[in-house]
Design a protein around this motif. Structure first.
Motif, PDB file in Angstrom:
ATOM      1  N   UNK A 546       6.980  14.962  -8.078  1.00 49.90           N
ATOM      2  CA  UNK A 546       6.488  15.889  -9.075  1.00 49.90           C
ATOM      3  C   UNK A 546       7.619  16.525  -9.882  1.00 49.90           C
ATOM      4  N   UNK A 547       7.252  17.097 -11.005  1.00 48.47           N
ATOM      5  CA  UNK A 547       8.235  17.715 -11.891  1.00 48.47           C
ATOM      6  C   UNK A 547       8.948  18.891 -11.229  1.00 48.47           C
ATOM      7  N   UNK A 548       8.312  19.509 -10.243  1.00 47.98           N
ATOM      8  CA  UNK A 548       8.909  20.650  -9.547  1.00 47.98           C
ATOM      9  C   UNK A 548       9.994  20.227  -8.555  1.00 47.98           C
ATOM     10  N   UNK A 549      10.077  18.944  -8.265  1.00 54.54           N
ATOM     11  CA  UNK A 549      11.070  18.448  -7.297  1.00 54.54           C
ATOM     12  C   UNK A 549      12.475  18.631  -7.880  1.00 54.54           C
ATOM     13  N   UNK A 550      13.461  19.081  -7.054  1.00 62.87           N
ATOM     14  CA  UNK A 550      14.827  19.310  -7.583  1.00 62.87           C
ATOM     15  C   UNK A 550      15.491  18.060  -8.120  1.00 62.87           C
ATOM     16  N   UNK A 551      15.034  16.884  -7.686  1.00 68.27           N
ATOM     17  CA  UNK A 551      15.626  15.627  -8.153  1.00 68.27           C
ATOM     18  C   UNK A 551      14.672  14.845  -9.054  1.00 68.27           C
ATOM     19  N   UNK A 552      13.836  15.582  -9.766  1.00 64.73           N
ATOM     20  CA  UNK A 552      12.821  14.921 -10.587  1.00 64.73           C
ATOM     21  C   UNK A 552      13.455  14.000 -11.633  1.00 64.73           C
TER      22      UNK A 552
END
Length: 855
Positions: A546-552
């Motif tokens: 997801x876009x909220x992931x730190x490695x998006x």
């Protein structure tokens, strides 16, 4: 060499801004006087706004020389006086400019009515710096007895002038105290005069304190007198009683944020040690250690403490202190300053205590190589080659590290560094600490990693990380990360290594749970996992992030890479769906690059996969040309990864080759050689350039010179040692062609050296033997040529052109060296081949005539 920071010279720049009118007020006053901006005001304002003080000085000097109006002359003179004052006060010990001081003194002499007390103080400040610099040169660079008196004279002259100026300023201060203050304006004016005078008096006392301290160090007969004067000056500044024992420093109101007070307290501590009051001095240094290490004083405290012992001739204490500091955990900058100071101290100690000097030299060099301070190490190796009393391991470690640093800076071969560091490890005995062995092994692992020997590098990095985990955690963490990188690279190539790479990642997190390396592990695991999934499955897995992931954003880039993998899979299978896979790759690349949050570095990486695919499919159309232009624009963005820039240059060269645009391809190859030294791209470009050179005899002088340069560099990259020559056909071809170019250029000795290197590895290779034998014969080295001609005469096919040449040259060399077997060898040749080919008939007849043979 980077500047060395010592008391009080660094302090003056910082402290004077806080407590003196000099530097800052002089500059502010210089900026606030519009009356002295006549003709060249715009230029002057331009120089001033950019801090170009020396140019500004010259500009005002020239304005004054051109000005005839008396009023403007006075205004310009006052401005110049303030600028001179600011310039002199802004110097530190390393920046002291004697020419500036001479100019100011000449100007003062020519304009006696112009200067003020501020400029007079600035002149004494600069004179003191010059005297201290001379003292240091004398103390650390030989202690020439003749120079001793000159140093003392300079310090004495400064002392007298500063003392007289201080007395005048004190008189002015007393007179100012009785000025009227009946109005607010008068009161403010009086306070301003008093504060200025008090600050200048303190400045004088500061200079007198250090001046008399150095005189105490220099003058052994009168040292106690001078050191007491120094103590009194610092007592005055710190507002301590001038008589009686010193009070408990911990109970005094010393402003630890004031560089001014700290430096004075430091001078007091150093003077106490010089007088033999070591316990009191140690208490003061202990008090000073409360200063934050982030301040200039805190960072240099160990340096000053050591120097106070060295200047007091307490050699044993100095060595004990060096050993003590070696166990402290200083930051890298503190260590650099301290170990450089230890090396300087060793020079001062050597004449009186050579054994301690050797120990200090060893400690200092060890400290610098542990910190990987290549610049300082190289300078010490160059300056003091005869005084480096270090053991074999340390010497080789330093030489190997410096060879590595040089190779990295120039893009040269790492072979010498690797060889030297391995010798260092082999030479280590039981006295060498495991920590130092690990630091040296880290460098050899780094060389293996860069040479693509990933398995060997991974093992070494793992060992280094475990060894240094407690004693050098920063290098240990870096080693653990390099172990992960090496194993991950192997895991990306061989699925059987994936488990080992995952285990290394878990090990890093357990050893160093905090920090950027541990935070990078989860996504690295995902990336490695996806690498061995079918591309479509990997893409689906990455799409779940997801876009909220730190490695998006990294995951999006991985999606592009896996679409590239999918295209490659289709292309290698010769599947017609390769074009469809390319279309999908182009689409996801376009979507990725359209996102404004994506930086140029990531965009370039993405588009390069598309370019690579189009290059493989030989799609030389407008689309590929547009992508190359787009990538070129991205590569011009500041901060873009240089490896990607080089990769793009390589692709541009390959596209030109496919277009059969030889001239453009050669130009791009040359550009790539210049910008990618030490990389695989440079090697590829050089190989392409090498392929486009004709034979040595076909080249003109400029082409020949260029060919020798390119082939020399290519040989360095491919390797010309025995191992490289055995493994790589390209290495052998490159070295042999280089010998041909050198021969054509008339550099016979160099050509022969290259051939000797080849023959050492391949002693029976006829082309190498023939070329070498011809050169040695041409140079008149017939005894060295003989065994090579003999090998050829007995080894090549009888009746071949080379066989006739070898037989002829063998007989001629034997005859020329006076060998009695020459005639017999020549007769046998003629008997074996009664019909000599026309190409050799003339030479054979001439040699037979010289030998007086009837046949």
């Amino acid at each position: 060499m980077p500047r060395n920071f010592y008391w009080p010279q660094v302090a003056l720049v910082f402290c004077l801004a806080a407590y003196l009118v000099g530097l800052q007020s002089g500059r502010l006053a210089a900026q606030s006087d519009p009356a002295v901006l006549p003709v060249d005001s715009q230029l002057e304002q331009f120089l001033q706004s950019r801090g170009l003080d020396r140019l500004l000085l010259r500009e005002v000097e020239m304005q004054l020389a051109r000005e005839f109006n008396p009023t403007q002359q006075v205004a310009l003179g006052q401005r110049l006086a303030r600028l001179y004052q600011a310039a002199l006060l802004s110097n530190d010990w390393n920046d002291h400019d004697p020419r500036l001081l001479q100019r100011v003194e000449q100007w003062v002499k020519a304009n006696p009515a112009m200067p003020n007390d501020g400029l007079a103080l600035a002149i004494q400040h600069a004179r003191y710096l010059a005297a201290e610099k001379k003292f240091r040169e004398w103390w650390y660079l030989g202690r020439d007895p003749v120079q001793h008196d000159a140093v003392v004279d300079d310090l004495m002259s400064c002392y007298g002038d500063i003392a007289r100026l201080s007395a005048k300023l004190e008189d002015d201060f007393r007179r100012a105290q009785i000025l009227p203050e009946s109005t607010q304006v008068e009161m403010a004016g009086k306070n301003r005069i008093l504060v200025t005078a008090e600050n200048r008096i303190s400045h004088c006392q500061y200079l007198l304190g250090w001046n008399t301290y150095f005189l105490g160090i220099m003058e052994s007969k009168n040292s106690s007198v001078w050191l007491l004067k120094s103590e009194n000056s610092f007592r005055r500044i710190l507002q301590l009683p001038l008589d009686g024992p010193l009070p408990d420093v911990t109970k005094q109101k010393v402003d630890l944020q004031s560089t001014w007070q700290l430096r004075s307290l430091l001078g007091l501590a150093m003077g106490l040690r010089a007088r033999g009051s070591n316990d009191a001095s140690s208490l003061y240094f202990k008090f000073l250690s409360n200063v934050s290490s982030e301040t200039p004083t805190g960072k240099l405290l160990h340096v000053w403490n050591l120097e106070s012992m060295v200047l007091s001739r307490q050699w044993d204490s100095a060595m004990e202190f060096v050993d003590e500091v070696a166990s402290h955990k200083l930051d890298l900058r503190q260590q650099q300053l301290f170990w450089n100071s230890v090396l300087k101290a060793s020079r001062a100690v050597r004449r009186s205590a050579p054994g301690i000097a050797d120990s200090m030299m060893y400690r200092g060099m060890l400290g610098l190589v542990r910190n990987q301070e290549s610049v300082l190490l190289q300078q010490w190796m160059d300056e003091q080659p005869g005084e480096l009393a270090v053991n074999e391991f340390l010497r080789l470690w330093i030489e190997g590290y410096l060879a590595l640093a040089k190779a990295e800076a120039t893009g040269g071969s790492l072979a010498l560094a690797d060889k030297t560091l391995l010798q260092a490890l082999e030479s280590a005995d039981d006295s060498v600490l495991d920590e130092d062995l690990a630091r040296c092994r880290y460098l050899t692992a780094l060389i293996d990693f860069r040479a693509g020997q990933l398995a060997e590098a991974a093992i070494a990095f793992s060992s280094v990380a475990e060894t240094l985990q407690e004693t050098a955690p920063e290098m240990a963490a870096e080693s653990a990360w390099m172990n992960v990188r090496a194993l991950t690279a192997l895991g990306m190539l061989d699925n059987r290594k994936t488990g080992e790479a995952m285990a290394a990642m878990d090990r890093l997190v357990s050893m160093f749970p905090e920090g950027p390396y541990a935070r990078a592990i989860p996504f690295l695991k995902l990336r490695l996992t996806c690498n061995w999934l079918p591309p479509q499955q990997a893409i689906e897995k990455l799409e779940t992030i997801q876009e909220s992931h730190p490695n998006f954003q990294e995951a999006r880039l991985e999606r592009v890479r896996n679409h590239y993998r999918h295209w490659k899979e289709r292309f290698q299978a010769d599947d017609r769906t390769a074009r469809d896979a390319l279309s999908k790759l182009q689409l996801v690349d376009q979507q990725f690059r359209d996102d404004p949050q994506i930086d140029s570095n990531q965009k370039l990486r993405s588009v390069l996969w598309v370019i690579d695919a189009m290059l493989e499919m030989e799609l030389l159309d407008a689309t590929s040309q547009g992508l190359l232009e787009l990538a070129t624009d991205l590569a011009a963005t500041p901060g873009v990864n240089s490896e990607r820039v080089n990769q793009l240059a390589y692709y541009r060269m390959m596209f030109a080759r496919q277009n059969r645009d030889r001239q453009t391809a050669i130009e791009l190859a040359r550009e790539l050689v210049n910008q990618s030294r030490g990389t695989a791209f440079e090697r590829s470009a050089l190989i392409y350039l090498a392929e486009n050179y004709g034979t040595a005899s076909e080249l003109d002088r400029d082409q020949l010179s260029s060919a020798m340069t390119d082939f020399t560099r290519l040989s360095e990259l491919l390797g010309d040692d025995a191992r490289s020559l055995v493994k790589s056909k390209n290495s052998r071809i490159t070295l042999f062609r280089l010998s041909e170019f050198c021969l054509q250029a008339g550099q016979l000795e160099r050509a022969d050296q290259y051939l000797d290197r080849l023959i050492d590895v391949f002693p029976n290779q006829k082309d190498y033997l023939a070329a070498s034998a011809r050169i040695k014969t041409r140079r008149g080295e017939l005894k060295d040529a003989l065994p090579r001609w003999r090998l050829l005469a007995n080894g090549v096919e009888p009746g071949s052109d080379l066989w006739y040449e070898a037989k002829y040259q063998l007989a001629r060399c034997l005859w020329s060296t006076g060998d009695a077997n020459a005639k017999q060898v020549f007769r046998q040749t003629i008997q074996l081949s009664p019909s000599i080919p026309d190409a050799w008939s003339k030479e054979y007849k001439l040699l037979a005539h010289q030998m007086e043979l009837d046949e």
